[in-house]
Design an enzyme around this catalytic site. Sequence first.
Site, PDB file in Angstrom:
ATOM      1  N   SER A  78       0.805  -1.222   0.000  1.00 36.36           N
ATOM      2  CA  SER A  78       0.000   0.000   0.000  1.00 36.36           C
ATOM      3  C   SER A  78       0.836   1.270   0.000  1.00 36.36           C
ATOM      4  O   SER A  78       0.328   2.345  -0.295  1.00 36.36           O
ATOM      5  CB  SER A  78      -0.943   0.016   1.206  1.00 36.36           C
ATOM      6  N   LYS A 157       1.001   4.415   6.928  1.00 33.46           N
ATOM      7  CA  LYS A 157       0.385   5.279   5.913  1.00 33.46           C
ATOM      8  C   LYS A 157       1.032   6.660   6.008  1.00 33.46           C
ATOM      9  O   LYS A 157       1.846   6.930   6.881  1.00 33.46           O
ATOM     10  CB  LYS A 157      -1.127   5.422   6.139  1.00 33.46           C
TER      11      LYS A 157
END
Length: 312
Positions: A78, A157
């Site tokens: 990701s 993230k």
Amino acid sequence: MAEPVSQNAPEDDPDRSEEDQPRRSRSEERGGSRRRRAKPAKKRSFWKELPILLVIALVLTILIQTFLAKVFMIPSGSMEATLHGCPGCTGDRILVDRVTYDFTEPSPGDVIVFKGPPAWVNNEIAPQESSNIIVQGLRGLGSLVGFAPPDERDFVKRVIAVGGQTVQCCDTQGRVVVDGKGLDEPYVHWEDPSNQTERAFEPVKVPAGTVWVMGDNRNNSDDSRFQGGGGVNGAVPVDNIIGKARIIVLPPSRWGGITDHNPQEAAQPAALGAPAWQSGLPLGAGIAAAWPTLFVGRKLKSGVRRAAGRKR
């Protein structure tokens, strides 16, 4: 005349009887016996010291990773291409600074590791744990030093917006917008170069004490846009942040710092609405429909005139 007897006669005069010799003090006698009994200390063998060194090293590792910095393994893609975690490749091991956010607040552009809040983990399938105690111990040790995935639900993230800011997607250029400005995001990775369009989402005002996070692999990241159904439920509490990702430590070929480029510094005022190519659709459709409409209109007008002529 007899010579006077010297008052400083030698103590160990051989002509004096044993009873006349001055006795040594008890402390001198004890000191001498200690010197006779003292033996050089034996050094411990390396193999006896090795377990002690290992225990000390393990304790120091636990203390450092608990309070100062910890190594994490990237398990997914990701955050490509900033951080590798792709299937079939060697996942990056990153060093996470656990001290920074004790003194400062997270900023846009920071790559953070955090414990997933309930909205992120409630719907996920729990990992299957081995029932073997030895395997569990080795896995826990590997997780501690970053050589195995962590047991807890940790995520990595990038911070896009902080509490009080409004984030949405997209402007006419397809950019994520924060407080009315299109972000500058050079780190965004498109897994499919032919599809560089982000999924649109409505404006979200990030709650105070939380951050809005997104993955660099923008079309392959379950982040604040989707977790908990999106909206304010996707925001991550600042208290859940473990630390800031600083350095890729392994593999050696990937060693280096992790960019914390602030996407809001060079942000530009955004024109909200559909992307430019979509904005042109109504105009194109209008032009395309104009010709047949004009043709039909002329035919009707001509028919009306012919009908009127016959009646005369």
